[in-house]
Design a protein around this motif. Structure first.
Motif, PDB file in Angstrom:
ATOM      1  N   ARG A 267       0.837  -1.207   0.000  1.00 34.43           N
ATOM      2  CA  ARG A 267       0.000   0.000   0.000  1.00 34.43           C
ATOM      3  C   ARG A 267       0.875   1.263   0.000  1.00 34.43           C
ATOM      4  O   ARG A 267       0.634   2.192  -0.760  1.00 34.43           O
ATOM      5  CB  ARG A 267      -0.894  -0.035   1.243  1.00 34.43           C
ATOM      6  N   GLU A 268       1.913   1.269   0.833  1.00 32.63           N
ATOM      7  CA  GLU A 268       2.766   2.454   0.954  1.00 32.63           C
ATOM      8  C   GLU A 268       3.672   2.672  -0.258  1.00 32.63           C
ATOM      9  O   GLU A 268       4.110   3.789  -0.512  1.00 32.63           O
ATOM     10  CB  GLU A 268       3.638   2.341   2.213  1.00 32.63           C
ATOM     11  N   HIS A 269       3.937   1.613  -1.013  1.00 25.49           N
ATOM     12  CA  HIS A 269       4.892   1.727  -2.120  1.00 25.49           C
ATOM     13  C   HIS A 269       4.263   1.563  -3.506  1.00 25.49           C
ATOM     14  O   HIS A 269       4.966   1.648  -4.507  1.00 25.49           O
ATOM     15  CB  HIS A 269       6.025   0.716  -1.931  1.00 25.49           C
ATOM     16  N   GLN A 270       2.967   1.325  -3.563  1.00 25.98           N
ATOM     17  CA  GLN A 270       2.278   1.141  -4.840  1.00 25.98           C
ATOM     18  C   GLN A 270       2.508   2.355  -5.733  1.00 25.98           C
ATOM     19  O   GLN A 270       2.309   3.491  -5.328  1.00 25.98           O
ATOM     20  CB  GLN A 270       0.774   0.949  -4.588  1.00 25.98           C
ATOM     21  N   GLY A 271       2.967   2.110  -6.962  1.00 27.33           N
ATOM     22  CA  GLY A 271       3.169   3.178  -7.938  1.00 27.33           C
ATOM     23  C   GLY A 271       4.438   3.988  -7.722  1.00 27.33           C
ATOM     24  O   GLY A 271       4.667   4.967  -8.417  1.00 27.33           O
ATOM     25  N   LYS A 272       5.255   3.617  -6.757  1.00 23.92           N
ATOM     26  CA  LYS A 272       6.500   4.336  -6.475  1.00 23.92           C
ATOM     27  C   LYS A 272       7.680   3.449  -6.850  1.00 23.92           C
ATOM     28  O   LYS A 272       7.549   2.237  -6.974  1.00 23.92           O
ATOM     29  CB  LYS A 272       6.594   4.688  -4.991  1.00 23.92           C
ATOM     30  N   PHE A 273       8.817   4.058  -7.012  1.00 24.86           N
ATOM     31  CA  PHE A 273      10.031   3.278  -7.201  1.00 24.86           C
ATOM     32  C   PHE A 273      11.174   3.952  -6.449  1.00 24.86           C
ATOM     33  O   PHE A 273      11.128   5.145  -6.171  1.00 24.86           O
ATOM     34  CB  PHE A 273      10.388   3.096  -8.683  1.00 24.86           C
TER      35      PHE A 273
END
Length: 167
Positions: free
Chosen positions: A50-56
């Motif tokens: 949830r906290e990292h979805q769509g991030k890199f």
């Protein structure tokens, strides 16, 4: 020397491709690679997802960097430009800071296995050491623990279901 380097480069490239689960075919022979008898390699919690979805993020795991530093200060690492890029300011900083540790007992292990410049066996040991290091983290006390989000790399190539050719 070029033959050894080419063989090593092809071997590493093949290992990377095969560990991703591809089938390699040369002529009429096939080799199927996969990770066998190993629990799920990556375990992300729902909260983490949830906290990292769509991030890199691009990160260098600390223990992985330590493995590379150990090689850089090793006897052969100081000579082999394929293992260590000795032309950078970062290399000079690493050497200035870590050279005093080149006689640490862990270096006996590294120097025992990385024994020759431009050597296949030395490259494979280095490759295995630095890749497996990614599965480890430093705990709050500074100890190295196998608590990363994935376990060690395992590669087994099989030509038939019952005949492994590389472990």
């Amino acid at each position: 020397m070029k033959k050894k380097i080419l063989k090593y480069t092809l071997g590493v490239a093949l290992a990377c491709v095969l560990s991703a689960g591809y089938i390699w075919q040369a002529g009429h022979d096939k080799a199927i690679a996969g990770i066998v008898d190993v629990p799920k390699n990556v375990n992300f919690t729902e909260k983490y997802i949830r906290e990292h979805q769509g991030k890199f993020a691009v990160e260098v795991p600390e223990v992985h960097e330590l493995a590379n530093i150990l090689v850089a200060i090793s006897t052969i690492g100081q000579q082999d430009s394929n293992m260590v890029d000795m032309t950078t300011p970062y290399y000079r900083e690493v050497m200035a800071h870590f050279s005093p540790y080149k006689n640490h007992p862990v270096m006996d292990v590294v120097n025992k296995h990385i024994t020759e410049v431009f050597d296949n066996d030395s490259y494979w040991y280095y490759y295995a050491m630095k890749m497996n290091a990614c599965a480890y983290v430093f705990d709050k006390k500074g100890n190295i623990k196998n608590e990363a989000s994935f376990r060690k790399w395992v590669l087994i190539i099989r030509t038939t279901p019952s005949k492994p050719i590389l472990h």
